[in-house]
Enzyme design. Sequence first.
Site, PDB file in Angstrom:
ATOM      1  N   HIS A  32       1.011  -1.280   0.063  1.00 20.80           N
ATOM      2  CA  HIS A  32      -0.003   0.016  -0.120  1.00 20.80           C
ATOM      3  C   HIS A  32       0.960   1.049  -0.114  1.00 20.80           C
ATOM      4  O   HIS A  32       0.439   2.088  -0.569  1.00 20.80           O
ATOM      5  CB  HIS A  32      -0.858  -0.026   1.104  1.00 20.80           C
ATOM      6  CG  HIS A  32      -2.120  -0.887   1.093  1.00 20.80           C
ATOM      7  ND1 HIS A  32      -3.550  -0.640   1.539  1.00 20.80           N
ATOM      8  CD2 HIS A  32      -2.440  -2.193   0.239  1.00 20.80           C
ATOM      9  CE1 HIS A  32      -4.231  -1.585   0.910  1.00 20.80           C
ATOM     10  NE2 HIS A  32      -3.462  -2.579   0.517  1.00 20.80           N
ATOM     11  N   HIS A  61      -2.092 -12.016  -2.246  1.00 18.87           N
ATOM     12  CA  HIS A  61      -3.094 -12.876  -1.487  1.00 18.87           C
ATOM     13  C   HIS A  61      -2.826 -14.258  -1.327  1.00 18.87           C
ATOM     14  O   HIS A  61      -3.847 -15.213  -0.842  1.00 18.87           O
ATOM     15  CB  HIS A  61      -4.417 -12.833  -2.224  1.00 18.87           C
ATOM     16  CG  HIS A  61      -5.078 -11.387  -2.395  1.00 18.87           C
ATOM     17  ND1 HIS A  61      -6.217 -11.005  -3.097  1.00 18.87           N
ATOM     18  CD2 HIS A  61      -4.665 -10.281  -1.598  1.00 18.87           C
ATOM     19  CE1 HIS A  61      -6.316  -9.647  -3.089  1.00 18.87           C
ATOM     20  NE2 HIS A  61      -5.441  -9.330  -2.305  1.00 18.87           N
TER      21      HIS A  61
END
Length: 726
Positions: free
Chosen positions: A106, A267
């Site tokens: 992020h 993920h």
Amino acid sequence: MSTTDDTHNTLSTGKCPFHQGGHDRSAGAGTASRDWWPNQLRVDLLNQHSNRSNPLGEDFDYRKEFSKLDYSALKGDLKALLTDSQPWWPADWGSYVGLFIRMAWHGAGTYRSIDGRGGAGRGQQRFAPLNSWPDNVSLDKARRLLWPIKQKYGQKISWADLFILAGNVALENSGFRTFGFGAGREDVWEPDLDVNWGDEKAWLTHRHPEALAKAPLGATEMGLIYVNPEGPDHSGEPLSAAAAIRATFGNMGMNDEETVALIAGGHTLGKTHGAAAASHVGADPEAAPIEAQGLGWASSYGSGVGADAITSGLEVVWTQTPTQWSNYFFENLFKYEWVQTRSPAGAIQFEAVDAPDIIPDPFDPSKKRKPTMLVTDLTLRFDPEFEKISRRFLNDPQAFNEAFARAWFKLTHRDMGPKARYIGPEVPKEDLIWQDPLPQPLYQPTQEDIINLKAAIAASGLSISEMVSVAWASASTFRGGDKRGGANGARLALAPQRDWDVNAVAARVLPVLEEIQKTTNKASLADIIVLAGVVGIEQAAAAAGVSISVPFAPGRVDARQDQTDIEMFSLLEPIADGFRNYRARLDVSTTESLLIDKAQQLTLTAPEMTVLVGGMRVLGTNFDGSQNGVFTDRPGVLSTDFFANLLDMRYEWKPTDDANELFEGRDRLTGEVKYTATRADLVFGSNSVLRALAEVYACSDAHEKFVKDFVAAWVKVMNLDRFDLQ
């Protein structure tokens, strides 16, 4: 901030922090100029990140400090931290692997290739708005977990580098082999004000993917890093998310394979957190009370942490080994059938309906659950193009590992610019096309060579305007955000830059300079282009009666076409360049705002921008040879005429087109048209801040200062990409 809780217990002392009437007397309080004039020109953007905000001082050398770092010990401390679960924020499965990967992702994921802004290069995740974005919930905890390590190593490691290195170490600790790591990100000490995050006034406002292609925005919703994991506008539809995914990852310069690898790799480890409704979650860090000490999102649900944690509102665990690298993401994606369900917080997600309970609970070893996926994870199965790549990775885990390693390295280093800026023992040897690679130097011109080259350029028949213009065209592509562009490489002579309308001068001038380079064989074309600007400015200064030697540092090299990604370099083509009175489109902001934007990309201060525009106008460097802004009767002379005539009250200015882009200045007495101008010219008389600067150079005693200031600002631009000199 709560006035009932945070005014030093004023109720208990009986003292009011304000005078009766509640007027705030603090500095900066009250109605501001931008409240009255919201369209006021943002000249203040050119004042960011000055030494006044830097506690380390202008003599601090981060590269020198980093060289003192015990790098192995630092990585060892980071590895130990991964399993040092803290009761104030317990680690899932006893490991912070997923949290630190998300923090690095992020931080880097705000980068946008369209304007080069955003990214992890300055450690901006410490500041608003990013420290409080809805998509960054709980990353305040990740940064606090890192604080003891940052405190231990001090200025030998920047926050910006530490964030990314922590993500790398997390991947390595999971058993993954990363591509490498380049340090060199220097911290700043205040939020970036120049990044356009969008016009929306509410978090999570949806944007259409087509809009992302027209604006320098990296996410489909305000406050997200990429896309809404529940699908566009919470649609819950995997297929409809494909366009949004391509738009956002494409804006970062990622292709379909890199996109699939990044989503799946990110993920493969960790989980999302959605134990209960968002109504339990308190204020973000920027809005939290003072006693929270910069932490936000305090939860009233249960313990508020661990199994009770609420972050995204989704409750998804993708793989059977969420702290160890695997290919389970793709195996589960294609092995099971998925049905739409909702998290305990009510967020849309998918569950493998035909799967056994094979996913470990993060805090109770006796519990298992079914595999779960985000809406956007299933896009990798149901979008035809993404599905082909995903199946290839399913059947070839090594190909997936290689693709993710390279894509992760690109994600976390894309805004660092050329590899010359990388430092540390883990910098990969391989040159990558997105790093804008350069060859090794072929020439080492001596001082005598430089003198002879200057003489050859001066005798070539090129005008002052042409010499200065070609040097500016070469150097002014530089972007301070991602450190791309600039004169080094002489990419002005290559596609796509040689064909840009704004660079029309190159077609006339480059053949002359290329012949000089070929004949003398003493310097690179890149150096000769910059040297042409030196010759032009010295001639113009001499014509103005000032003898000055323009500093010149040889050492540039010439890039090859195969070292130049045409698609990515096309993004450097300016929409506008006010320094050359160029404007390609009228549907993007105002001309004067785009001038500020260009100056900010060139890391110029307001005085530097002012002196450069004034000097370039009298040297006749308009891209099309027009007379707009050439407020002088002696073009080619480095004079202060631009400022003196612009501020002269003998002239009255009026627009000549419906768009109010072009103007003519008439003599107030005779009505005769004396000069023509654009908004990029007249702003130096209309804007109060820029007028104050213009007045300095319009004064009768300013000429020598003007020449010196112009040369200093010019040399700064010519050397912006000379990282070997920094």
